[in-house]
Design a protein around this motif. Structure first.
Motif, mmCIF file in Angstrom:
data_model
loop_
_atom_site.group_PDB
_atom_site.id
_atom_site.type_symbol
_atom_site.label_atom_id
_atom_site.label_comp_id
_atom_site.label_asym_id
_atom_site.label_seq_id
_atom_site.Cartn_x
_atom_site.Cartn_y
_atom_site.Cartn_z
ATOM 1 N N ARG A 188 24.060 -23.694 -16.525
ATOM 2 C CA ARG A 188 22.901 -22.869 -16.826
ATOM 3 C C ARG A 188 21.928 -22.915 -15.664
ATOM 4 N N GLY A 189 21.519 -21.729 -15.230
ATOM 5 C CA GLY A 189 20.496 -21.655 -14.191
ATOM 6 C C GLY A 189 20.977 -21.978 -12.797
ATOM 7 N N ALA A 190 22.300 -21.958 -12.584
ATOM 8 C CA ALA A 190 22.832 -22.323 -11.268
ATOM 9 C C ALA A 190 22.840 -21.155 -10.285
ATOM 10 N N GLY A 191 22.548 -19.948 -10.759
ATOM 11 C CA GLY A 191 22.493 -18.806 -9.855
ATOM 12 C C GLY A 191 23.722 -17.912 -9.892
ATOM 13 N N LYS A 192 24.517 -17.997 -10.955
ATOM 14 C CA LYS A 192 25.751 -17.199 -11.047
ATOM 15 C C LYS A 192 25.462 -15.701 -11.001
ATOM 16 N N THR A 193 24.508 -15.265 -11.789
ATOM 17 C CA THR A 193 24.202 -13.836 -11.851
ATOM 18 C C THR A 193 23.670 -13.336 -10.522
ATOM 19 N N THR A 194 22.758 -14.071 -9.919
ATOM 20 C CA THR A 194 22.208 -13.674 -8.619
ATOM 21 C C THR A 194 23.314 -13.606 -7.578
ATOM 22 N N TRP A 195 24.181 -14.609 -7.560
ATOM 23 C CA TRP A 195 25.305 -14.621 -6.617
ATOM 24 C C TRP A 195 26.186 -13.394 -6.810
ATOM 25 N N ALA A 196 26.530 -13.086 -8.061
ATOM 26 C CA ALA A 196 27.412 -11.947 -8.333
ATOM 27 C C ALA A 196 26.752 -10.634 -7.926
#
Length: 189
Positions: free
Chosen positions: A1-9
């Protein structure tokens, strides 16, 4: 949670079709009819990339993912914060068709001149906490969410109060040899 997956994608797959299962309307539509997801995938050209965010919310979509990998050679980035939900009973784990990756907190190299050892040791370097105005309060909220969503909801731990007492005690011993009996005594479990 909150690791930046969405931003990275979003930054990595700028030309991909994105499906965000946090969109409650989209989630409800696919919950009622998983084939709707497949019908939407039919409109994506062969060989293109598709991003599905929070895929653990609807593991049934993985059957459609499997089908479209095979039939249309679509490429998928499947993002989620709970592998346990996917690994439970009967979920298609795309054996041989998927590679699992884990995103960790930010590294000093990624933070560059913003890296601060004292702050990192105190609050960690999860992007969600790192960029927060009040990292202490954000970290407390993060732990509460983790306890309620991941631990309690998944029934991973039978003694939730004991686990909640264990977390800060375990943090004190990070990077040290641990005497489990002493740790358990300090946590009251």
């Amino acid at each position: 949670r909150g690791a930046g997956k969405t931003t990275w994608a979003q930054q990595t797959f700028t030309n991909a079709r994105h499906f965000d299962l946090l969109d409650e309307g989209l989630f409800q539509d696919y919950l009622r009819d998983a084939h709707l997801f497949g019908r939407e995938l039919l409109n994506i050209p062969k060989g293109q990339t598709v991003v599905v965010d929070e895929v653990q919310r609807l593991p049934a979509l993985l059957n459609e993912v499997h089908r479209f990998i095979e039939e249309r050679h679509l490429r998928f980035a499947l993002l989620g914060s709970s592998a346990r939900k996917l690994k439970r009973g009967g979920t298609n784990l795309l054996a041989g068709r998927a590679t699992w990756r884990t995103m960790f907190p930010l590294l000093p190299e990624e933070l560059g001149t913003d890296f601060d050892l004292e702050r990192t040791l105190r609050f960690g370097s999860i992007p969600l906490i790192w960029v927060a105005e009040d990292p202490a309060e954000s970290l407390r909220a993060y732990v509460r969410l983790y306890l309620s969503e991941e631990i309690k909801a998944e029934a991973v731990v039978r003694n939730l109060p004991g686990f909640a007492r264990f977390l800060p005690v375990a943090g004190l011993f990070h990077g040290q040899t641990v005497n489990t009996s002493s740790l358990a005594r300090d946590a009251g479990v």
